[in-house]
Design an enzyme around this catalytic site. Sequence first.
Site, PDB file in Angstrom:
ATOM      1  N   ARG A  46       0.670  -0.870   0.002  1.00  0.00           N
ATOM      2  CA  ARG A  46      -0.227  -0.568   0.082  1.00  0.00           C
ATOM      3  C   ARG A  46       0.850   1.564   0.039  1.00  0.00           C
ATOM      4  NH1 ARG A  46      -5.002  -1.869   3.376  1.00  0.00           N
ATOM      5  NH2 ARG A  46      -6.622  -2.831   2.389  1.00  0.00           N
ATOM      6  N   LYS A 106     -21.401 -17.223  -0.681  1.00  0.00           N
ATOM      7  CA  LYS A 106     -22.598 -17.453  -0.080  1.00  0.00           C
ATOM      8  C   LYS A 106     -23.377 -16.148  -0.780  1.00  0.00           C
ATOM      9  CE  LYS A 106     -22.888 -17.882   4.882  1.00  0.00           C
ATOM     10  NZ  LYS A 106     -22.688 -17.133   5.852  1.00  0.00           N
ATOM     11  N   GLY A 112     -13.974  -3.275   0.480  1.00  0.00           N
ATOM     12  CA  GLY A 112     -14.910  -3.209   0.959  1.00  0.00           C
ATOM     13  C   GLY A 112     -15.947  -1.780  -0.367  1.00  0.00           C
TER      14      GLY A 112
END
Length: 395
Positions: free
Chosen positions: A35, A198, A377
């Site tokens: 990063r 899922k 995210g």
Amino acid sequence: MKTVDNFNFKSKKALIRVDFNVPLDGNLKVTDASRIAAAKPTIIKILEDGGSAILMSHLGRPDGKASDALSLKNICDKVSEIIGVNVKFASNCVGDAAKEAVKNLKTGEVLLLENLRFHSEEEAGDRSFAEQLANLGDIYVNDAFGTAHRAHASTTIIADFFPDHKCFGYLLAQEILAIDKVMKTGEKPVVAILGGSKVSSKITIIENILDKVDHLIIGGGMTYTFIKAQGGKVGNSICEDDKQELALSILKQAKEKGVEVHLPVDVLAAKDFNNEAETKIVAVTAIPDGWQGLDAGPQTLENFKKVILKSKTILWNGPIGVFEMPNFAKGTIAIGNFIDEATKNGAFSLVGGGDSVAAVKQFGFENKVSYVSTGGGAMLESLEGKILPGIAAIR
Ligand code: AMP
């Protein structure tokens, strides 16, 4: 889209929001500096223009309390080593320590501010805290994709104080372009390959991308909810019974929108959830009781390969099997190889979101796909079609 290329930073102090939330070991040494390396091009451009750089970031989750373990001082040497400049450090990101350090900052110098999240005002998106930060610099640069989905003081609110002097750093600009290339401007046919465990965690993504793609490949643990909903027998495979209606509705929506859905036809089933378990290849609709599907079967991979190789734009999110266990990683590796081949033939490929990035890195596909997104995210929310506050604040 305004980037650092739209400004000349000569004699200017650039206030750059970077994502230096890097992993540290027990001795507080950086274990993965990617990063920091990713932020380098933006910092170098500013220094080469004749400006100076003030870096601000968070590290970990200090929840508004200062702590030695989460001090950005721990990474200052690493940043110096990577940027190639002796980076100075301010023991607070606001207040006298920050103001004094900024006042003494000269052209060509780099200053790292202490962890933003030592102040609870950062995550609260507090306006006066954002203003104090804003007062430190002449031009605001956001180069932190990983936090672009958060309306925090340093990622979003601060931009209000720079009506004409704000822009994206190279890293964030690249992320935006890569996502746009898949979601808005991608050459057809466009395929999305969705795996993972899922359906429930991917539902918003699926519904959003049905409007963007020509083909949808569904793999991994999600498969079994779709198969069972259509009357198949999935044995002990992971399955969300309460999401069967949803699965059928997705298939119906896809049909109405002209999206071809490709589900596995055969699977590598195992007697137990462990690497040494007895295995056999079975039809995905006839998994015997006591057995569970843990990876894609050979005919499935053949089918997926055909779709991937004829696609010009490819999005991959989520592993196609339980790749953490070597005996069930073959499907995920095969998908990586097909994407590699398609990319070599001129397709644009984007991999992003959590475990698929881990899989891509683990199996060495990082340099074989067109772009690997760094923001977990933030990437997922972009795929869900959400406007990220950090991006909207600059645009
Ligand atoms: P996600 O975080 O939703 O992207 O899911 C990633 C996880 O899905 C990985 O840890 C995989 O091991 C898991 N996964 C993939 N395929 C299967 C499967 N057939 N059965 C159980 N878990 C799976």
